[in-house]
Enzyme design. Sequence first.
Site, PDB file in Angstrom:
ATOM      1  N   GLY A 150      -9.607   3.010   9.683  1.00  0.00           N
ATOM      2  CA  GLY A 150      -8.838   2.063  10.496  1.00  0.00           C
ATOM      3  C   GLY A 150      -8.946   0.638   9.987  1.00  0.00           C
ATOM      4  N   GLY A 185      -3.531  -2.361   1.573  1.00  0.00           N
ATOM      5  CA  GLY A 185      -4.079  -1.340   0.668  1.00  0.00           C
ATOM      6  C   GLY A 185      -3.940   0.054   1.268  1.00  0.00           C
ATOM      7  N   HIS A 186      -4.247   0.176   2.557  1.00  0.00           N
ATOM      8  CA  HIS A 186      -4.089   1.481   3.220  1.00  0.00           C
ATOM      9  C   HIS A 186      -2.615   1.882   3.269  1.00  0.00           C
ATOM     10  CE1 HIS A 186      -7.907   0.054   5.280  1.00  0.00           C
ATOM     11  NE2 HIS A 186      -8.273   1.247   4.855  1.00  0.00           N
TER      12      HIS A 186
END
Length: 291
Positions: A27, A32-33
């Site tokens: 989370g 980037g995620h």
Amino acid sequence: MQIVKTSEALSQALAKQTAIVFVPTMGNLHAGHIQLVELAKTKNAYVVVSIFVNPLQFGANEDLSKYPRTLEADLAKLEGAGADIVFTPSEQEIYPDFDASTNNTHQSFSINLPSIANELCGAVRPGHFSGVATVVLKLFNLVFFNGAQTKIAIFGKKDFQQLFIIRAMVKQLNLPIEIIASETKREDDGLAMSSRNGYLTPAQKLEAPRLYSTLGLLVDAVKQGNTDFATLEAQTTQFLTQLGWIVDYISIRSSQTLLPATQSDSKLVVLGAARQGTTRLIDNIEFSLKS
Ligand code: PAF
């Protein structure tokens, strides 16, 4: 986008999917995620993202309790990125014997990791990679249990050692899962995106890109023919230390084995971990030498 909290609901939601691509996260999602999810979207498969802050990979004196939890914002970002389903399990769901009053997972089965897991980040964070491997294996079991034919999982290259260990686990435990690595997403100044960047003060944020630029200088030196790796590592450590960094390690390694680089290695990676105040940053640069 569907949001499920239990293994049972996940099982029902995935029952008929024949191709699954999985992005595990803790989370506090940043660009980037989202890049990992965008890569997942190109795979023509059902995109599963997990959000789970894994207590087992945090040491006793680490930032588990203050690790940023931003579920609402994360879900909005994942919806925007086109994830199909988000798995947000409780600690009890992943660790059946979890004790919330002490944050103890009571996880007594574990995976025996190769000794490389005790070097680099593993030397400074004992047990960290055992916690990572355990949770990743559990998540793989839960996400891929339905027997989907296409099973892909995506990890970022910023956590190079983590990626290396997960690849080794998948290979050595015969897990029929394809692991895909995504390039490190950087700020304009070069700083690798990380959930922990949010802990940096404005002054530290200005200094933080130096970790990457300094690793870049190290790469240049090696490419120019300097193979006295130990001296280069020591000089780089000293340089950063003089600028106020607390350096955990600077290391030149084979990118194939993650063992200390030798003169005969041509595929290399420089890795660094260093603190600005209490915030620990990691980064790496993979490169090849012309033969
Ligand atoms: O890289 C991370 O965010 C975590 O280590 C992972 C892979 C989600 C396991 O908790």
